[in-house]
Motif scaffolding. Structure first.
Motif, mmCIF file in Angstrom:
data_model
loop_
_atom_site.group_PDB
_atom_site.id
_atom_site.type_symbol
_atom_site.label_atom_id
_atom_site.label_comp_id
_atom_site.label_asym_id
_atom_site.label_seq_id
_atom_site.Cartn_x
_atom_site.Cartn_y
_atom_site.Cartn_z
ATOM 1 N N ASP A 152 -79.347 18.092 41.101
ATOM 2 C CA ASP A 152 -80.698 18.382 40.633
ATOM 3 C C ASP A 152 -81.037 17.652 39.337
ATOM 4 O OD1 ASP A 152 -78.849 19.717 39.146
ATOM 5 O OD2 ASP A 152 -80.021 21.568 38.976
ATOM 6 N N GLY A 153 -80.670 16.401 39.243
ATOM 7 C CA GLY A 153 -81.023 15.606 38.060
ATOM 8 C C GLY A 153 -79.850 15.121 37.251
ATOM 9 N N GLY A 154 -78.643 15.111 37.813
ATOM 10 C CA GLY A 154 -77.491 14.588 37.088
ATOM 11 C C GLY A 154 -77.609 13.097 36.834
ATOM 12 N N VAL A 155 -77.063 12.651 35.707
ATOM 13 C CA VAL A 155 -77.153 11.249 35.287
ATOM 14 C C VAL A 155 -75.756 10.654 35.264
ATOM 15 C CG1 VAL A 155 -77.817 9.672 33.430
ATOM 16 C CG2 VAL A 155 -79.239 11.659 33.949
ATOM 17 N N LEU A 156 -75.595 9.518 35.931
ATOM 18 C CA LEU A 156 -74.334 8.776 35.955
ATOM 19 C C LEU A 156 -74.512 7.490 35.176
ATOM 20 C CD1 LEU A 156 -71.437 8.176 36.962
ATOM 21 C CD2 LEU A 156 -72.469 7.235 39.042
ATOM 22 N N ILE A 157 -73.644 7.253 34.175
ATOM 23 C CA ILE A 157 -73.678 6.047 33.344
ATOM 24 C C ILE A 157 -72.380 5.289 33.571
ATOM 25 C CG2 ILE A 157 -73.832 5.142 31.003
ATOM 26 C CD1 ILE A 157 -75.308 7.679 30.209
ATOM 27 N N ILE A 158 -72.510 4.012 33.930
ATOM 28 C CA ILE A 158 -71.357 3.147 34.179
ATOM 29 C C ILE A 158 -71.407 2.008 33.170
ATOM 30 C CG2 ILE A 158 -70.198 1.649 35.848
ATOM 31 C CD1 ILE A 158 -71.473 3.318 38.059
ATOM 32 N N ILE A 159 -70.304 1.798 32.454
ATOM 33 C CA ILE A 159 -70.216 0.778 31.399
ATOM 34 C C ILE A 159 -68.993 -0.079 31.660
ATOM 35 C CG2 ILE A 159 -70.025 0.373 28.918
ATOM 36 C CD1 ILE A 159 -71.260 3.075 28.437
ATOM 37 N N GLU A 160 -69.175 -1.403 31.519
ATOM 38 C CA GLU A 160 -68.073 -2.355 31.641
ATOM 39 C C GLU A 160 -68.227 -3.439 30.577
ATOM 40 O OE1 GLU A 160 -65.410 -2.208 33.360
ATOM 41 O OE2 GLU A 160 -65.884 -0.538 34.687
ATOM 42 N N LYS A 161 -67.220 -4.310 30.509
ATOM 43 C CA LYS A 161 -67.242 -5.373 29.508
ATOM 44 C C LYS A 161 -68.277 -6.437 29.850
ATOM 45 C CE LYS A 161 -63.735 -6.688 27.323
ATOM 46 N NZ LYS A 161 -62.490 -7.283 26.843
ATOM 47 N N ALA A 162 -68.705 -7.169 28.823
ATOM 48 C CA ALA A 162 -69.800 -8.133 28.970
ATOM 49 C C ALA A 162 -69.254 -9.517 29.309
ATOM 50 C CB ALA A 162 -70.634 -8.184 27.689
ATOM 51 N N HIS A 163 -68.827 -9.696 30.535
ATOM 52 C CA HIS A 163 -68.505 -11.022 31.061
ATOM 53 C C HIS A 163 -68.827 -11.009 32.561
ATOM 54 C CE1 HIS A 163 -64.897 -9.057 32.508
ATOM 55 N NE2 HIS A 163 -64.441 -8.886 31.276
ATOM 56 N N PRO A 164 -68.795 -12.141 33.245
ATOM 57 C CA PRO A 164 -69.212 -12.162 34.655
ATOM 58 C C PRO A 164 -68.524 -11.143 35.539
ATOM 59 C CG PRO A 164 -69.070 -14.401 33.837
ATOM 60 C CD PRO A 164 -68.565 -13.517 32.736
ATOM 61 N N ARG A 165 -67.213 -10.934 35.360
ATOM 62 C CA ARG A 165 -66.520 -9.972 36.212
ATOM 63 C C ARG A 165 -66.958 -8.541 35.904
ATOM 64 N NH1 ARG A 165 -65.126 -14.526 37.498
ATOM 65 N NH2 ARG A 165 -67.183 -14.211 38.385
ATOM 66 N N GLY A 166 -67.180 -8.238 34.639
ATOM 67 C CA GLY A 166 -67.657 -6.907 34.295
ATOM 68 C C GLY A 166 -69.053 -6.644 34.825
ATOM 69 N N PHE A 167 -69.937 -7.645 34.719
ATOM 70 C CA PHE A 167 -71.286 -7.483 35.274
ATOM 71 C C PHE A 167 -71.241 -7.296 36.785
ATOM 72 C CE2 PHE A 167 -74.505 -9.991 37.568
ATOM 73 C CZ PHE A 167 -75.593 -9.145 37.391
ATOM 74 N N GLU A 168 -70.368 -8.033 37.472
ATOM 75 C CA GLU A 168 -70.278 -7.893 38.922
ATOM 76 C C GLU A 168 -69.796 -6.510 39.326
ATOM 77 O OE1 GLU A 168 -69.281 -12.650 39.664
ATOM 78 O OE2 GLU A 168 -67.717 -11.117 39.845
ATOM 79 N N ALA A 169 -68.899 -5.912 38.531
ATOM 80 C CA ALA A 169 -68.449 -4.548 38.839
ATOM 81 C C ALA A 169 -69.597 -3.551 38.706
ATOM 82 C CB ALA A 169 -67.293 -4.171 37.909
ATOM 83 N N VAL A 170 -70.407 -3.690 37.644
ATOM 84 C CA VAL A 170 -71.550 -2.793 37.461
ATOM 85 C C VAL A 170 -72.600 -3.043 38.527
ATOM 86 C CG1 VAL A 170 -73.407 -2.150 35.882
ATOM 87 C CG2 VAL A 170 -71.117 -2.565 34.993
ATOM 88 N N ALA A 171 -72.895 -4.317 38.804
ATOM 89 C CA ALA A 171 -73.914 -4.640 39.804
ATOM 90 C C ALA A 171 -73.500 -4.180 41.198
ATOM 91 C CB ALA A 171 -74.183 -6.146 39.798
#
Length: 800
Positions: free
Chosen positions: A500-519
């Motif tokens: 009923d409105g839970g928020v999920l935040i996913i954070i990774e490191k700022a490089h291509p592999r980290g962005f691909e994991a978040v994306a």
């Protein structure tokens, strides 16, 4: 003569005698050292051996610079071998006795008109002070006192008394106490001076660092924003002058800010910095730094949350040590606190503040005003740093409700849970994370059956399961190489999130592999877990299979994306080779002193952490949201003079810092239509928009439009197929043609493609030499055949 006068005379007499005795002792010690030096000069063979032995005994395996001459050094090397290094002040104990011999602050003497007597009370003595009444001295007494003072201050006794008083007030220093010769005294004195200079420099650096932290803290205290409403935030004045009048930013520009005020985040002293500093005092900081460099990739900690810019392309893995690691040694637990938590706190605080801005205050205050459990938060991976960052937002909202009189209490209600597998880490976190539940692992409800039925004693009612309003997943996906493991982590987190409105935040490191994991996680949530913005399922009813597909539910992406479709920087799922453009953001923070020591930084305490993130809300869809193309068209026109307030989540976001030129500003934005465009705001478009564009920052939402718009090609690289594409290509063979003139002296070499590399050129030259040699041989044989045919005798002579 009174009793007091007699006591003064006796005291002065014995004081002079004591002072003279101490002077004799000091002179005797000085004479002894001079006699030792003279003896050393008169007996060269014995003195050399004695000096070498004393040097070995005093300085152990080290030796001060230029302490021994050539002959003495040769004997030292022959007896004990060469010294390991030059002597430091710590090698001779100067750092432990640096305060020896320093004069104590003067003690306030007793007034002349007061005195103290000892009175026996029940076998003990106590001091009793009494007042001496003033008394006029007679002429005879006055002359007697003057004579005594004159005799005490004679030429013979006065210097001795003064020297004795000086020797009593200033005891000998550590160097004077341990030095056995003048040479040792000089060497130790140099080391003591070196230690004093080092301590002075260290105190200056610490004072400057403390002053900087105090200035930042004062600045943050003065300019702290307590999460006001959008209208109140827009009313805040900024330092911008136009003529004589002070002007403000546009309210929508203020509402779209990604960073707070000030930009630099100051880590909480009482909640985070001071407890970790106290825990690290149990171990030498050098050992903690070595352990941190061991688990986080070496000097500079490239495998920590803070990215090392010079090693961005070389280290694209995850974080080296997380809170859910099963086994940690004592030193590794300290390394986690010192090397991971400061940068993790800064990145998580930036994300939770942005989530709060986009969702507003109602989703927090509505749960706080209800007399229930409040808000529950799960910190997965950050080891408590996410909890501390969330408490900053939660306490701000709680204080607002207290000011309105809607709630009471010192602490907001709620449940705080941290995943910390190692017992050693949990013992450390318990010292400063209060009222917190620690879990050894993440609950797995996906593979567990219904907790009811005949096999359980819980009855027919279904047993409650843990669920959370906020789940902060920090650096959990990138460390997993296989996609099915990442999918399992995502499924588990989604089951733990409230519907009923839970928020999920996913954070990774700022490089291509980290962005691909978040994306990849974002793409999976949109395509498999959530309905489309129109409320339709992305899977056709005839293709829906309950075995493989889950029932989609409402939900939307909160930040940083303003579109609910495919990410323009992630058009194809999977790993990409040569990716240059990827979505990431940054947050500046003030490094604490222990974190600077982990990074081997002495003075600079300015830190900046870069990260990729995504925040998704479950169970709540965006009502009345405009389609992506329509929202983009309205954003291009701008809302500068519009009376209608736009939806902040339908505005384009700056994905890179703005490019500021003379007369115009260019901004690379991600639009609600799912495209990457470059918007240009010249001064002729709008003075207010131009001014705000120059003050815009990386990550802001832009609402004032632009004059020109150009679509920007995303450099997403090529899919990584393991090198199959390169091996499948058929390379054209090299062809060489040699043309020779009629006389056989000129050759022309033609290539179908250009040669690359030195080896190819060398092969080509070798081929030309071989062709030349073959041509010369054939030409010689033809000439010989012609000569033999014309003159047989000459041919027979050549054969012989």
């Amino acid at each position: 003569m009174t009793a007091r006068d007699s006591f003064v005379n006796v005291w002065n007499f014995y004081g002079v005698r004591i002072g003279s005795l101490q002077l004799r002792l000091l002179s005797t010690s000085k004479c002894a050292r001079q006699e030792a030096a003279a003896t050393a000069a008169s007996e060269p063979s014995n003195s050399i051996e004695q000096v070498v032995r004393d040097a070995k005994q005093r300085f152990r395996d080290t030796l001060p610079k230029n302490y021994l001459n050539d002959e003495e050094y040769a004997l030292y090397v022959r007896l004990y071998g060469p010294p390991l290094r030059e002597t430091d002040p710590e090698d001779v104990g100067i750092h432990m006795h640096a305060d020896m011999g320093r004069s104590e602050p003067p003690v306030k003497s007793q007034p002349d008109n007061e005195a103290t007597l000892l009175r026996e009370v029940e076998g003990r003595y106590e001091e009793v002070a009494y007042h001496i009444p003033p008394k006029e001295a007679s002429g005879e007494d006055q002359s007697t006192i003057q004579a005594e003072e004159t005799s005490l201050e004679s030429d013979e006794t006065r210097p001795a008394a003064l020297e004795a008083q000086g020797s009593l007030e200033k005891p000998p220093t550590y160097v004077e106490s341990v030095a056995r010769s003048q040479r040792e005294h000089d060497a130790l004195q140099k080391l003591a001076q070196q230690f004093e200079e080092t301590q002075k420099e260290q105190r200056e650096v610490e004072a400057q660092t403390m002053q900087d932290e105090v200035e930042v803290e004062n600045l943050q205290r003065v300019e702290e924003v307590s999460w006001p409403a959008m209208e109140e935030t827009a009313a805040e004045e900024e330092e911008y002058e136009h003529g004589s009048a002070r002007q403000r930013y546009h309210p929508l520009t203020e509402a779209g800010r990604f960073h707070g005020t000030p930009i630099e985040v100051l880590l909480p002293q009482e909640e985070l910095v001071q407890p970790i500093t106290d825990l690290l005092r149990r171990t030498h900081i050098d050992h903690v730094r070595e352990a941190a460099e061991s688990v986080y990739g070496g000097p500079g900690l490239p495998l920590s949350p803070e990215m090392v810019l010079r090693r961005r392309s070389g280290h694209m893995g995850g974080v080296g040590l997380l809170a859910d690691q099963h086994h940690m040694t004592e030193i590794e637990a300290d390394a986690f606190l010192a090397g991971f938590m400061p940068a993790a706190y800064a990145s998580i605080l930036a994300t939770v503040r942005e989530v709060r801005k986009r969702l507003g205050s109602d989703w927090i205050q509505s749960k706080l005003k209800n007399k229930g459990e409040g808000l529950s938060v799960l910190d997965a991976g950050a080891g408590g740093a996410g909890l501390l960052a969330w408490e900053q937002v939660l306490n701000a909202e709680w204080n607002l409700l207290i000011d309105k009189g809607e709630v009471r209490g010192h602490q907001p209600p709620g449940r705080k849970t941290v995943i910390a597998t190692s017992e050693r880490l949990r013992n450390r976190l318990k010292t400063f994370l209060h009222d917190t539940t620690f879990l050894p692992r993440m609950p797995d409800y996906e593979h567990s059956g219904e907790m009811r039925g005949p096999r359980l004693e819980g009855g027919s009612q279904q047993q409650p399961r843990k669920s959370y309003d906020i789940i902060i997943s920090s650096h959990l996906f990138l460390r997993e190489k296989e996609s099915h493991r990442r999918q399992a982590i995502l499924n588990n987190l989604w089951h733990l999130l409230k519907k009923d409105g839970g928020v999920l935040i996913i954070i990774e490191k700022a490089h291509p592999r980290g962005f691909e994991a978040v994306a990849h996680a974002r793409d999976t949530i949109l395509n498999q877990f959530l309905l489309t913005p129109s409320g339709e399922s992305r899977i056709a009813p005839e293709d829906f299979n309950p075995t493989w597909h889950r029932e989609p539910e409402p939900g939307h992406v909160i930040a940083p994306c303003t579109n609910q479709g495919t990410c323009p920087m992630y058009p194809e799922p999977g790993k990409s080779v040569g990716r240059k453009d990827f979505c990431h953001f940054s947050q500046r923070f003030v490094r604490p002193s222990f974190y600077n020591q982990m990074l081997r930084k002495k003075v600079d305490n300015r830190g900046e952490v870069e990260f990729s993130y995504v925040a998704v809300q479950r169970g709540v869809s965006r009502q009345g949201a405009l389609p992506g193309k329509e929202a983009t068209q309205l954003a291009k026109k701008g809302y500068e003079k519009s009376e209608e307030q736009p939806d902040m989540q339908s505005l384009p976001r700056l994905i890179l810092p703005a490019i500021k030129r003379k007369g115009h500003v260019s901004m690379d934005v991600c639009t609600p239509a799912g495209t990457i465009e470059r918007w240009t705001v010249p001064k002729s478009f709008s003075k207010l928009a131009y001014r705000d564009a120059r003050k815009s920052r990386w990550g802001d939402l832009w609402a004032l439009g632009a004059k020109s718009h150009t679509k920007k090609e995303v450099r997403s690289g090529a899919p990584d197929d393991g090198g199959k594409r390169a091996s499948a290509e058929v390379r054209q063979p090299r062809t060489t043609r040699v043309d020779m003139d009629e006389d056989g002296t000129t050759e022309t070499v033609l290539h179908d493609r250009k040669s690359k590399g030195r080896k190819r050129q060398q092969d080509l030259l070798a081929e030309l030499k071989r062709i030349h040699a073959e041509g010369d041989r054939l030409l010689g044989e033809e000439i010989d055949a012609e000569v033999i045919g014309e003159d047989p005798e000459l041919g027979r002579h050549r054969r012989q």
